[in-house]
Structure formats: structure tokens, C-alpha cells
Design a protein around this motif. Structure first.
Motif, short mmCIF file in Angstrom:
data_model
loop_
_atom_site.label_atom_id
_atom_site.label_comp_id
_atom_site.label_asym_id
_atom_site.label_seq_id
_atom_site.Cartn_x
_atom_site.Cartn_y
_atom_site.Cartn_z
N VAL A 164 0.88 -1.17 0.00
CA VAL A 164 0.00 0.00 0.00
C VAL A 164 0.91 1.22 0.00
CG1 VAL A 164 -1.83 1.26 1.16
CG2 VAL A 164 -1.77 -1.24 1.30
N SER A 165 0.86 2.01 -1.06
CA SER A 165 1.79 3.14 -1.18
C SER A 165 1.12 4.31 -1.87
CB SER A 165 3.04 2.71 -1.96
OG SER A 165 2.70 2.34 -3.28
N ASP A 166 1.80 5.45 -1.80
CA ASP A 166 1.39 6.65 -2.51
C ASP A 166 1.41 6.33 -4.01
OD1 ASP A 166 1.36 9.15 -3.83
OD2 ASP A 166 2.25 10.14 -2.09
N PRO A 167 0.33 6.61 -4.76
CA PRO A 167 0.31 6.24 -6.19
C PRO A 167 1.38 6.94 -7.02
CG PRO A 167 -1.58 7.64 -5.62
CD PRO A 167 -0.93 7.23 -4.33
N LEU A 168 1.98 8.00 -6.49
CA LEU A 168 3.08 8.64 -7.22
C LEU A 168 4.24 7.68 -7.44
CD1 LEU A 168 3.28 12.13 -5.46
CD2 LEU A 168 2.31 11.63 -7.70
N TYR A 169 4.34 6.67 -6.59
CA TYR A 169 5.49 5.76 -6.61
C TYR A 169 5.16 4.41 -7.28
CZ TYR A 169 7.24 8.90 -2.95
OH TYR A 169 7.64 10.00 -2.23
N ARG A 170 3.95 4.22 -7.75
CA ARG A 170 3.49 2.90 -8.16
C ARG A 170 4.14 2.44 -9.46
NH1 ARG A 170 -1.74 1.57 -11.08
NH2 ARG A 170 -1.70 -0.69 -11.17
N ASN A 171 4.33 1.12 -9.58
CA ASN A 171 4.82 0.48 -10.80
C ASN A 171 3.68 -0.35 -11.39
OD1 ASN A 171 6.11 -1.03 -12.80
ND2 ASN A 171 8.00 -1.23 -11.63
N PRO A 172 3.24 -0.07 -12.62
CA PRO A 172 2.05 -0.74 -13.15
C PRO A 172 2.25 -2.19 -13.58
CG PRO A 172 2.97 0.74 -14.80
CD PRO A 172 3.75 0.97 -13.53
N THR A 173 3.48 -2.60 -13.88
CA THR A 173 3.70 -3.97 -14.33
C THR A 173 3.35 -4.96 -13.23
OG1 THR A 173 5.48 -3.21 -15.76
CG2 THR A 173 5.38 -5.56 -15.33
N ASP A 174 2.65 -6.05 -13.60
CA ASP A 174 2.26 -7.02 -12.59
C ASP A 174 2.57 -8.44 -13.03
OD1 ASP A 174 0.29 -7.73 -14.40
OD2 ASP A 174 -1.34 -6.79 -13.30
N ILE A 175 2.17 -9.40 -12.21
CA ILE A 175 2.51 -10.80 -12.44
C ILE A 175 1.86 -11.35 -13.69
CG2 ILE A 175 0.62 -11.75 -11.04
CD1 ILE A 175 2.67 -13.79 -9.93
N LEU A 176 0.69 -10.85 -14.07
CA LEU A 176 0.02 -11.32 -15.28
C LEU A 176 0.79 -10.91 -16.53
CD1 LEU A 176 -3.71 -10.55 -14.36
CD2 LEU A 176 -2.54 -12.76 -14.24
N THR A 177 1.15 -9.64 -16.62
CA THR A 177 1.86 -9.16 -17.80
C THR A 177 3.22 -9.83 -17.94
OG1 THR A 177 2.79 -7.29 -16.59
CG2 THR A 177 0.70 -6.94 -17.70
N HIS A 178 3.87 -10.08 -16.81
CA HIS A 178 5.20 -10.69 -16.88
C HIS A 178 5.12 -12.15 -17.30
CE1 HIS A 178 9.43 -11.39 -15.87
NE2 HIS A 178 9.01 -12.57 -15.43
N CYS A 179 4.29 -12.93 -16.63
CA CYS A 179 4.28 -14.38 -16.85
C CYS A 179 3.59 -14.78 -18.15
CB CYS A 179 3.60 -15.08 -15.67
SG CYS A 179 4.52 -14.92 -14.12
N TYR A 180 2.59 -14.01 -18.58
CA TYR A 180 1.84 -14.41 -19.77
C TYR A 180 2.28 -13.71 -21.04
CZ TYR A 180 -1.40 -16.69 -16.54
OH TYR A 180 -1.94 -17.51 -15.59
N LEU A 181 3.01 -12.59 -20.92
CA LEU A 181 3.45 -11.89 -22.13
C LEU A 181 4.96 -11.72 -22.19
CD1 LEU A 181 0.93 -9.02 -22.97
CD2 LEU A 181 1.28 -11.19 -24.14
N LEU A 182 5.53 -10.98 -21.21
CA LEU A 182 6.94 -10.62 -21.30
C LEU A 182 7.85 -11.84 -21.35
CD1 LEU A 182 6.99 -7.64 -18.78
CD2 LEU A 182 6.78 -7.56 -21.26
N SER A 183 7.46 -12.92 -20.69
CA SER A 183 8.30 -14.11 -20.69
C SER A 183 8.02 -15.03 -21.86
CB SER A 183 8.10 -14.89 -19.37
OG SER A 183 6.76 -15.31 -19.26
N GLU A 184 6.99 -14.73 -22.66
CA GLU A 184 6.58 -15.62 -23.74
C GLU A 184 6.88 -15.08 -25.13
OE1 GLU A 184 4.95 -18.77 -23.51
OE2 GLU A 184 5.63 -18.62 -21.45
N ILE A 185 6.91 -13.77 -25.29
CA ILE A 185 7.08 -13.17 -26.61
C ILE A 185 8.41 -12.44 -26.67
CG2 ILE A 185 6.17 -11.46 -28.23
CD1 ILE A 185 3.43 -12.04 -27.30
N ARG A 186 9.10 -12.62 -27.77
CA ARG A 186 10.39 -11.97 -27.93
C ARG A 186 10.22 -10.47 -28.12
NH1 ARG A 186 14.74 -15.09 -29.06
NH2 ARG A 186 15.74 -13.37 -30.16
N GLY A 187 11.22 -9.72 -27.66
CA GLY A 187 11.23 -8.29 -27.88
C GLY A 187 10.52 -7.51 -26.80
N LYS A 188 10.58 -6.19 -26.91
CA LYS A 188 9.99 -5.29 -25.93
C LYS A 188 8.52 -5.03 -26.29
CE LYS A 188 14.47 -3.09 -25.21
NZ LYS A 188 15.27 -1.84 -25.33
N ILE A 189 7.66 -5.21 -25.31
CA ILE A 189 6.23 -5.07 -25.53
C ILE A 189 5.77 -3.71 -25.00
CG2 ILE A 189 3.95 -6.01 -25.02
CD1 ILE A 189 5.27 -8.73 -24.71
#
Length: 773
Positions: free
Chosen positions: A386-411
Motif C-alpha cells: 500500500v503506497s502513494d500512487p506517485l510511486y506505483r509500478n504498473p507492471t504485474d505478475i500477469l503481464t510478466h508471466c503471460y506476455l513478457l516471458s513468452e514473446i520476444r522483444g519489448k512489448i
């Protein structure tokens, strides 16, 4: 059209391929054909594990702690992996690619957690954290994907001064035939993608020309991507003309062949159409589907000119990118199509604060409920911040495991494809798979892929050796000590190999381990200890870094509601300087330094004379020349910068002596040894143990009553929130003096390898001033 097909669920029959265990039901058609197809299945091997790094936020100010949780998952099932016991973690400054943090942490049942100290010396800018286990990467040139990007600032108010991602003036336009190739006289879908030089999308429009005649017009529909439908003919000339006056030729059109077209999917089936051009003989074809490297189904059909085929979605166990490969009658791969399946199979996480708003310093209670897609409660292992939204990082476990680790290149903007508010997200996902997931099928021999051996281990590995032949091929013992003086012994095997296991590193967690061979120093024993980080860094030099491209146009929350009581002074940057002192060392190195100074360096006798400092100077005389020599009762360590007395004498043959050079004001300056020199003098070695454990600071009720200012921008962090049998858990924490809308981010893994993430908001209001009586 005389087409028959069948989907063979892989459940009972066993086929071994690339060390992959595949099960199939006895097929309706020729079992020999299915066996042969399975043997030809040539999806490139992947590391056995993947790692997702969750952090408590995305932007850090210097002198803060960065808290993380590493999910070590089986790459195929997404279950928590129990293969490894050690996580290797590094943080890099992306400006110069220098390592600013390097430690290892214990893994317990697929989870590792800890913290990184964000040092005050770090410059403003982007940093990346990378994590590795023995089974999470190959010693080859494949991509490195276990990455979390963060930003470091001296002060959050400086975030606007840090440059946003640059939009390059360059322009790149690419086309991707569905299935891999354009086949003459076969209906085709030609996907396209337009980007700048950094990979950011550019929206475009244009027209497809056939022999200078417009066939169709088109425009991008999401992130510079779109597609064109047409039927190519090998006798014609085709061009794409864009509105920016750019002209592009189409990929090669083949006179004969087969192509695969994805029609769509409903709640039960995925539908395809297979085409071949006229004049080719009727032939049998096969369609194989796999998910994360595991062969899931094989379908068989008869093709005249076109044939439809439906694949049951039940053939695929979970969410993700399914890869469908089309094989011809000779069981040769000819086309490939990626399809996203089961987006609904995930954790559904609901978080509800007890109230809609809270006062500063008030206690907060949040109830968490986790279910699967059918509403059934799930026991889940969650990480919550739980943090101030100014500091938040939007990337989450779904985007990493289902896309970033499966498709080549920068998404670009991967979060878009999982946000239910985006009604076109499924169509956008298909465009992404048509373009960035595209490849023309190039057949490779099963034996042509070499990935190298796993380059790191869970334990500290080394070899004990000596040049003395008497002790070769004998078991030896090594003393392991920590800075607090605790120690134990490990033994070598007959050839000198030894290991310091993870249990020892847990016992002696934090700081260094000191290793000393028990074989006498006169035999000059040597320890050669592997440095896993050196091996990792050499391997990673060959690999391309893969991470998402953020959307700089995403609306950001304004700071208008962020409030801090004006009666509280928030200090800006403070620089404290002082005189350089002695090097700070742990207790063990300090002890070695004392030993060296006692045994090898000058010392002070009980009469206050400095001995063994200058050649020929001694108060105790030289026994070789003088019968009056005597042994000192005390040997004290001299103090740096203190004044001492020295004495030099001349000796005669009759045993008498005279004082020739008395000195009463010599300032002592002793040699300064590095840690490495002290270790070599004492014939010792040292290696880092697991990094020390700490707990995230949460103030209690008494501390909340204190007048001390509270500027916490992260109110809560826990890497181990576990739901019960009803899928429920509760968390509590206190608000700080910051008045804003805080964001809670929950991510985790549940039974069956289900993954999920969720966001909740928490409004914190200014505490009203206390009434004075």
C-alpha cells in the motif's frame, strides 16, 4: 468438402520428446502418424523455471529500502518450483549498466523475499533488478526476462526533471503474413506494425495496391498495429503506400503451399481454416497445439482446397499463449499461429477496506477475498503493498508471466491487454500475437539446439588443494566462521571438492563466511571458490534485455490532493560530511587485523618503548650481542598517531653497550592492510552468505501517538499474506501524516498455478486539529 478431423487429448499414451513427457488418448486415426508427429515436435526448449519479481513500489528515493518478493515458478505449469534453494539478485544502473547491488537470498518452497538498500550515492535515473536461479536461464544467447525496472530519485519532487522516454524520429514499418507465408490464391491476413526507432508505436493509414490499383485501404487499430485481408496472386505486383508517402513491397508470395487462418473462438472451441491453392492433390494434414512448451493436442484432417477445424479449449489447462503448428502430409511443419486462450483462468482478488476513508495516523483494516473464475475460494500466497500512487509500478505478475516471458522483444504497454476496462483488449492481444509473436517456420534438427549447462549452483562450491603430494587425494577439513565467531567444519571429498550448503548459509545469514583450511599453513593449502555472479555476468553479456515499454501518455494522478501538515517541516536533501576515519570492518576482519599487528608489526613494551619499528632500535637489546637482553612482560599494540620512545645501542665484544640514538618523540604510523591482505596473511578466504533478513517497519499504536513526523509513503508491505480455506485474509496498518489517496496492489499465486493481481484505493484525510480547552 470431405473433411474429417479429430482432436486427441493428451492423457494416457506416453511419448518422450526433448525430455518432455506427453500423454495422449489412443487416437481415432493412425497411431503411427500421431507418434511420428510427436517425435517431430520441435518447439525450442526453455529454462525449467521463470522468476517474477514483485516490488513494494516502482519509484524509490535514496536511503529507502526496496522490498521485493520473487516467485520462482515452473515454466510450464506456473506452480511454485521447489528445484532451487538460492536466488541470485543484482541491481543495475541502466545509464552505464554498472552493478550497484549484488546479493543472494534463500528460496523457501518457490518464494524468496527480502530488501535492497537504495544507497544515497545512486544517481537519479532508471535501474533494473535481475534475478536468477540455477534453472531459470541457459548459458546461451536467449533473452533475459526475469527483470523488474524501477526508478531512483534523490527526492520525489525531482521526478519531472528526469527525462521521459524519448520518441525517436525514425520510422519502422513491418508486415507479417498470418501463418508465416503468403500463398498464391489463398485468402490471407497480412498484419502490420509501425514504430519509431525506440519501439514506440506510430498510428498510420494507407492503401494496398495491386498493379497500381487500390485493392483496399487500412489504418492501425491499436498501438500502430492492424491487418489487411486480401487474396494474393503470384502474377501480380503489390505495394503498400502509407499516408506519409512511404512505399513498401510485400513479403514473397509462394506459388504453392498451405496456410493457416485463425477464425476465432467461443467458450468451448477454437476455430481454424486451412487453405491450399487449386491444383494440389488432396492430402492429410495435422494441427498440433502446445502451451508453454507442453504438447496439448493433435488434430488430423483431409485437405482439398480448404478445410475447417475446431479445437476444444478443454485441451489447454490454463491461461496463456497457445502455439498451433500446421503439418503437411509428410509431417513437415509449414505454418504457425499464436492464439491467446483462457484469459478468464486466473485469480480473482477482491480487497475491501473497512471504511472508504481514514484520518492520518488512523488504523486501517482491509479484508481480502480470493476466488477462481468459478467463484470458488482459493488458498493463495500473496504479496501486498500500500503506497502513494506517485510511486506505483504498473507492471504485474500477469503481464510478466503471460506476455513478457513468452514473446520476444519489448512489448509496449502490456498492462493494456489485461485491463478489463479496455473492451478491445482481446482483439488487441491478437494483433500483438500476429506481429510480435510472428515467425516464419524454419525447420531445425532436434539435435541442433545447444543451450549450455546450468552455470550456477545453490551451494557455495570450491576445491581444496595443496602442492604437497603427501596430502593429495585425502579428505581435508575446512573451518567455516561468521563475523560473530560461531563456526563449524565441512569436509572435502577425496579429490578436494567441498560445498557450503544453504542450511549453513541460513544459519550464518548476513555478512561474510570465513573459510580456513585446517591443514597446516606450512603445506600451503589453497581454496579455489566459484563465484556464481561472475559466471552469471559472463553469461548475461550474450543475452538481450527484454522488458516492457511504458505508455508515457497514460494519465497520471495529480498531486493536488497530496497534503502534509504545514506545521511539519519535511527536510530536503541534506549532505553530511566528516573526516575520513578507519575502514569499518566486521568483527572477524577486526580480529585478524589485531592478530597481524600483534605478530608481525611493532609493539610497545611495559616501559613504553616502541619495538620492532625502526631497524636497530630496541629497548630489550639484541641477545646475540648483549647478555643483558631481557624478554618483555607485555606486548601492546601501538596506537596510530601516538608519540613513543625508541632506543638504539652499540654493542662491544665484552658484552657492554652504550646508547647511541635515544629518541623520545617518535609519532607512530603503522601500515594499513586491506581485507584481502589480512585474509592472505592468515591463509583464509571469505564469501558472502545469504543477505541478512529484516522486517518491514510498521509503527504500533504507541508510536502513532508520538509527535515525531511520519512521512511514510509506503504504509504496508508483506510478502507473505496467505488466504485461508475460505480464500480470505485480513491486513491492518496505520496511516502516516501524508494526506492523499493511497493505492494497494495485491499479486500472487494460488492452487493450480493460477496467477492474479488486483488494485484497491484508500483515501486518507487530514486529521482535524485537536480542540484546546
Amino acid at each position: 468438402m470431405n473433411t474429417k478431423y479429430a482432436c486427441k487429448r493428451l492423457m494416457k499414451y506416453t511419448v518422450i520428446l526433448f525430455n518432455l513427457l506427453v500423454s495422449v488418448i489412443p487416437p481415432i486415426y493412425s497411431q503411427d502418424s500421431i507418434n511420428l508427429l510427436a517425435a517431430q515436435f520441435s518447439e525450442p526448449a526453455r529454462p525449467a523455471e521463470m522468476i517474477y519479481l514483485q516490488t513494494d513500489k516502482g519509484i524509490y528515493e535514496t536511503e529507502e529500502d526496496l522490498w521485493f518478493k520473487a516467485y520462482v515458478l515452473d515454466a510450464k505449469t506456473h506452480f511454485l518450483s521447489i528445484r532451487n534453494r538460492t536466488l541470485y539478485l543484482q541491481m543495475f544502473n541502466e545509464a552505464d549498466d554498472k552493478i550497484v547491488w549484488q546479493e543472494k537470498y534463500p528460496i523457501e518452497n518457490g518464494i524468496a523475499s527480502g530488501h535492497i538498500y537504495v544507497d544515497n550515492s545512486l544517481l537519479n535515473g532508471d535501474y533494473r533488478i535481475e534475478a536468477y536461479t540455477r534453472h531459470s536461464f541457459f548459458a546461451d544467447s536467449s533473452e533475459r526476462t526475469s527483470i523488474r525496472r524501477i526508478k531512483v530519485l534523490q527526492n520525489i519532487n525531482m521526478r519531472k526533471k528526469v527525462a521521459s522516454p524519448l520518441r525517436d524520429k525514425g520510422f519502422r514499418f513491418e508486415t507479417f503474413p498470418e501463418g508465416g507465408n503468403l500463398i498464391s490464391c489463398c485468402p490471407s491476413k497480412l498484419a502490420f506494425k509501425a514504430t519509431d526507432g525506440h519501439g514506440y508505436p506510430i498510428e498510420i493509414q494507407g492503401a494496398l495496391y495491386e498493379n497500381d490499383t487500390v485493392v483496399t485501404t487500412f489504418q492501425s487499430s491499436h498501438a500502430g498495429m492492424g491487418y489487411i485481408r486480401f487474396t494474393p496472386s503470384i502474377g501480380n505486383t503489390y505495394q503498400i503506400r502509407l499516408s506519409n508517402d512511404s512505399i513498401y513491397s510485400l513479403p514473397k508470395i509462394y506459388p504453392q503451399g498451405m496456410t493457416l487462418r485463425y477464425v476465432g473462438q467461443d467458450s468451448t472451441h477454437i476455430e481454424f481454416t486451412v487453405y491450399q491453392n487449386e491444383g494440389q492433390p488432396k492430402q492429410k494434414f495435422y494441427l498440433a497445439g502446445q502451451l508453454r512448451g507442453t504438447l496439448s493436442c493433435v488434430a488430423e484432417g483431409i485437405l482439398n482446397q480448404s478445410a475447417g477445424m475446431k479445437i476444444p479449449l478443454s485441451a489447454f489447462s490454463g491461461q496463456g499463449i497457445a502455439v498451433f503448428t500446421l503439418y503437411d502430409n509428410a509431417i513437415q511443419p509449414v505454418a504457425e499461429r499464436l492464439v491467446y486462450v483462457h484469459p478468464q483462468k486466473r485469480l480473482y482478488i477482491a480487497a475491501k477496506p473497512e471504511k472508504e476513508s481514514y484520518m492520518t495516523r488512523e488504523k486501517v483494516s482491509v479484508k481480502i477475498k480470493v476466488t477462481d473464475q468459478n467463484g470458488k475460494p482459493v488458498t493463495a500466497h500473496l504479496g501486498v503493498s500500500v503506497s502513494d500512487p506517485l510511486y506505483r509500478n504498473p507492471t504485474d505478475i500477469l503481464t510478466h508471466c503471460y506476455l513478457l516471458s513468452e514473446i520476444r522483444g519489448k512489448i509496449y504497454d502490456p498492462v493494456y491487454y489485461f485491463n478489463k476496462e479496455n473492451t478491445n483488449r482481446h482483439e488487441a492481444m491478437d494483433l500483438l500475437l500476429l506481429t510480435q509473436g510472428w515467425r516464419r517456420y524454419i525447420r531445425q534438427s532436434n539435435n541442433s539446439i545447444s543451450h549450455g549447462q546450468n552455470p550456477v549452483f545453490d551451494d557455495i562450491i570450491g576445491v581444496h588443494s595443496t602442492k604437497n603430494k603427501k596430502f593429495k587425494n585425502q579428505q581435508q577439513f575446512i573451518k567455516i566462521s561468521n563475523p560473530e565467531g560461531k563456526s563449524l567444519l565441512v569436509s572435502t571429498d577425496s579429490v578436494g571438492c567441498f560445498a557450503v550448503g544453504d542450511e549453513i548459509m541460513k544459519t550464518f545469514r548476513g555478512g561474510y563466511l570465513y573459510l580456513k583450511p585446517l591443514l597446516s599453513d606450512e603445506y600451503k593449502p589453497i581454496l579455489n571458490i566459484d563465484d556464481p555472479f561472475m559466471t552469471i555476468n559472463q553469461t548475461m553479456k550474450m543475452k538481450e534485455i527484454v522488458y516492457s515499454l511504458s505508455n508515457p501518455d497514460t494519465p497520471k494522478k495529480k498531486d493536488a490532493h497530496r497534503y502534509i501538515d504545514p506545521s511539519i517541516i519535511e527536510l530536503g536533501e541534506i549532505t553530511v560530511t566528516g573526516q575520513t576515519g578507519m575502514v569499518c570492518r566486521d568483527k572477524h576482519i577486526g580480529y585478524l587485523d589485531s592478530l597481524v599487528r600483534m605478530n608481525l608489526e611493532p609493539w610497545v613494551c611495559e616501559h613504553g618503548y616502541l619495538e620492532n619499528y625502526l631497524p636497530g632500535f630496541t629497548h630489550h637489546h639484541n641477545p646475540a650481542y648483549c647478555p643483558h637482553a631481557f624478554t618483555a612482560k607485555e606486548r601492546n599494540i601501538p596506537i596510530e598517531g601516538k608519540v613513543y620512545k625508541l632506543l638504539k645501542c652499540k654493542y662491544y665484544d665484552n658484552g657492554t653497550f652504550i646508547v647511541t640514538d635515544p629518541r623520545s618523540s617518535i609519532v607512530y604510523h603503522g601500515p594499513q592492510y586491506t581485507d584481502e591482505e589480512l585474509l592472505r596473511i592468515n591463509n583464509m578466504w571469505r564469501v558472502k552468505s545469504y543477505y541478512g533478513a529484516r522486517e518491514f517497519y510498521q509503527p504500533d499504536e504507541d508510536e502513532m501517538l508520538s509527535a515525531k513526523p511520519d512521512f511514510r509513503n509506503t504504509l504496508f508491505w508483506s510478502s507473505s499474506v496467505i488466504t485461508d480455506g475460505n480464500g480470505e485474509a485480513n491486513i491492518t496498518f496505520y496511516c502516516s501524516d501524508i494526506n492523499t489517496e493511497f493505492t494497494g496492489q495485491i499479486e500472487g499465486i494460488g492452487d493450480g498455478g493460477l496467477l492474479g493481481s488486483s488494485i484497491f484505493n484508500l483515501r486518507v484525510l487530514k486529521m482535524p486539529p485537536m480542540k484546546q480547552e
